[in-house]
Structure formats: C-alpha cells, structure tokens
Design an enzyme around this catalytic site. Structure first.
Site, PDB file in Angstrom:
ATOM      1  CE  LYS A 164      18.094  37.953  82.396  1.00 26.95           C
ATOM      2  NZ  LYS A 164      18.981  37.702  83.501  1.00 26.95           N
TER       3      LYS A 164
ATOM      4  CD  GLU B  40      20.290  40.947  84.467  1.00 28.37           C
ATOM      5  OE1 GLU B  40      19.691  41.304  83.437  1.00 28.37           O
ATOM      6  OE2 GLU B  40      20.403  39.754  84.802  1.00 28.37           O
TER       7      GLU B  40
ATOM      8  CD  GLU C 190      13.832  38.176  88.589  1.00 27.97           C
ATOM      9  OE1 GLU C 190      13.556  37.288  87.791  1.00 27.97           O
ATOM     10  OE2 GLU C 190      14.493  39.179  88.284  1.00 27.97           O
TER      11      GLU C 190
ATOM     12  CG  HIS D 103      15.897  42.480  86.097  1.00 30.19           C
ATOM     13  ND1 HIS D 103      17.242  42.230  86.199  1.00 30.19           N
ATOM     14  CD2 HIS D 103      15.304  41.292  85.855  1.00 30.19           C
ATOM     15  CE1 HIS D 103      17.453  40.940  86.006  1.00 30.19           C
ATOM     16  NE2 HIS D 103      16.292  40.342  85.796  1.00 30.19           N
TER      17      HIS D 103
ATOM     18  CG  ASN E 124      14.273  39.674  81.543  1.00 31.52           C
ATOM     19  OD1 ASN E 124      14.391  40.346  80.522  1.00 31.52           O
ATOM     20  ND2 ASN E 124      14.949  39.941  82.650  1.00 31.52           N
TER      21      ASN E 124
ATOM     22  N   GLY F 141      20.707  33.779  86.857  1.00 31.56           N
ATOM     23  CA  GLY F 141      21.704  33.387  85.863  1.00 31.56           C
ATOM     24  C   GLY F 141      22.844  32.569  86.434  1.00 31.56           C
TER      25      GLY F 141
HETATM   26  C1  PEP Z   1      15.956  37.181  85.323  1.00 31.85           C
HETATM   27  O1  PEP Z   1      16.960  37.794  84.975  1.00 31.85           O
HETATM   28  O2  PEP Z   1      14.886  37.786  85.469  1.00 31.85           O
HETATM   29  C2  PEP Z   1      16.091  35.743  85.543  1.00 31.85           C
HETATM   30  C3  PEP Z   1      15.222  35.168  86.308  1.00 31.85           C
HETATM   31  O3  PEP Z   1      17.148  35.139  84.938  1.00 31.85           O
HETATM   32  P1  PEP Z   1      17.516  33.569  84.997  1.00 31.85           P
HETATM   33  O4  PEP Z   1      16.221  32.794  84.854  1.00 31.85           O
HETATM   34  O5  PEP Z   1      18.429  33.341  83.833  1.00 31.85           O
HETATM   35  O6  PEP Z   1      18.156  33.320  86.304  1.00 31.85           O
END
Ligand code: PEP
Length: 248
Positions: free
Chosen positions: A11, A91, A161, A89, A9, A167
């Site tokens: 982003k 976000e 997640e 997601h 991802n 993050g």
């Molecule tokens: C994500 O945003 O899908 C994710 C897993 O981010 P990160 O690996 O940076 O935590």
C-alpha cells in the site's frame, strides 16, 4: 496443480530505503517467483532490477498514453520490467471511486497488454450480515472479469478480500473463506468449464497473519494470500509463506 501465490500489498507504506531493505529481507528467505510484491510505484523500477521476486503495481490507468496527469500506463510499467498488477482492491473502489465499469476496462487493458493480474473482490459488512455475500461477489466478477476469454485466464488470479476483514484484525473464519472461494470457483466453472476453474488460483486477503495463515491455507480452495499489514514485517511474511508451502 494450481499456483500457490503469496502477494504482499505494501500500500502507501515504506520510505524508499525501508522498501529496499524489506525486499532484501524477503529475498533472503525466498527466491520463489510466486511471491509477489506490490510496492509504491515510485520504487518499482529499482525493485524490478533485482529480479529475484516478482514485482507488481498497485495501480495503473487503462489508456496507453496521453493527457492523464498523474497516471501510469501499462506501457510505462512494462518499460520498467513490471508485468504484474492489482485490480479492484476495495481501497481503490471505495476511496478512489473505481467503478465496475472502470475495473472492466483495466482488466481488458491488462489482458491485452499481456500483464498478469490479481483481481480483488469482496463484500462490505452489511452485505455479509444480510447473507448476500456470495451473490455480491459473483456479481463483481461478472461485471468486470468474466468478459475475459478462456484462453487468457492463465494471466488471472483472484483475491477474495472481505472488506470488513481488511486491516481490521477481524479475519474471515476458514469456513467463511472456503465457502466463498468454493462459490467463486463454481461461478468460474459454470461460465468457463471445470477444467479452467480448477486452474485458477484464488487467494484470501483480510487480516491474514502468521497466527491464522495455516488454518486459512488448509482450506481446499484457498491457494494463497494477499497480505497487507503482515507483509510489512519480514518475519511475519516469512511465517505466512512457510504456512502456505508446508500445507499444500
Ligand atoms: C489488503 O489490503 O489487501 C489486505 C489484505 O490488508 P490486511 O492484510 O492488512 O488486512
């Protein structure tokens, strides 16, 4: 056997040349179609032309066409040879106010249009601390995913997640990941039967990197990863991919 999927991802990162270069680097170490790249929509057409890895969209709108300024439809994605999407997601849920109702419409539109989707779910920190995480995540699935009829589930993968791990560098432990993945599979099994549940790939996402990937992927119910930060570095992503395929 369940598909082992590793999804990047990206982003809202990478300028065009950087994205093309990172794709080139990825394709030097793999041509596995279960490696999926979710890039900025701007680069999808160009990336999809290369055809060696799977390219997907981070977002779309559920209507087919019309007065929806700034949005992208599934028809438009398909016309650019893109047929994979991310849905739900955290976000998108938190920053762009995507509710369970909206996500349900997106899931239905993606399924009807024959797209493959990764449905993201996960709890915030306070829910984890109050130990209601399993109930919370299963509820997310019930509200926006479990309406899909069983014969369409080959289009679906799920990414667990935990929001507190995205993050932040604070990865879920392998015990925490395995517990939730097992519970998700149990919920699918309860609703659709064990045979279907055993076929669904459930990915882990949240600060997964080359150091912790092996431990996470060693869990029985973890079938791959959705990788944010570490997917922006070719070497890290390569190491994570090796961890996934060496272990299963
Ligand atoms: C994500 O945003 O899908 C994710 C897993 O981010 P990160 O690996 O940076 O935590």
């Amino acid at each position: 056997m369940r598909k082992k999927i590793l999804a990047a991802n990206w982003k809202m990162n990478l300028l065009r040349n950087e994205a093309l270069e990172l794709y080139r680097q990825f394709s030097q170490f793999t041509d596995n179609q279960n490696v999926q790249i979710y890039s900025s929509a701007l680069y999808l057409t160009e990336l999809a032309q290369y055809n060696s890895l799977t390219i997907g969209a981070q977002n779309f709108y559920f209507e087919n066409a019309g007065a929806f300024t700034g949005e992208i439809s599934l028809n438009q994605l398909r016309s650019c040879n893109v047929n994979h999407v991310l849905i739900g997601h955290s976000e998108r849920r938190q920053l762009f106010a995507e509710t369970d109702e909206i996500l349900r419409k997106k899931v239905d539109a993606a399924i009807e249009n024959g797209f493959n989707l990764i449905f993201c779910c996960g709890e915030p920190l306070d829910i984890r601390q109050s130990e209601n995480h399993v109930e919370y995540v299963v509820n997310q699935l019930e509200l926006a995913l479990f309406q899909v009829p069983s014969e369409k589930w080959d289009q679906i993968a799920i990414a667990y997640e935990p929001i507190w791990a995205i993050g932040t560098g604070m990865t879920a432990t392998s015990e925490q990941a395995e517990e939730m993945h097992r519970e998700i599979r149990t919920a699918i099994s309860y609703k659709f039967g064990n045979e279907l549940a055993e076929k669904v790939s459930i990915l882990y996402g949240g600060s997964c990197n080359e150091k912790n990937a092996s431990e996470l992927f060693a869990c029985e119910n973890v079938d791959g990863g959705l990788i944010g930060g570490a997917s922006l570095k070719s070497e890290s992503f390569h190491e994570i991919l090796k961890a996934l395929y060496e272990l299963h």
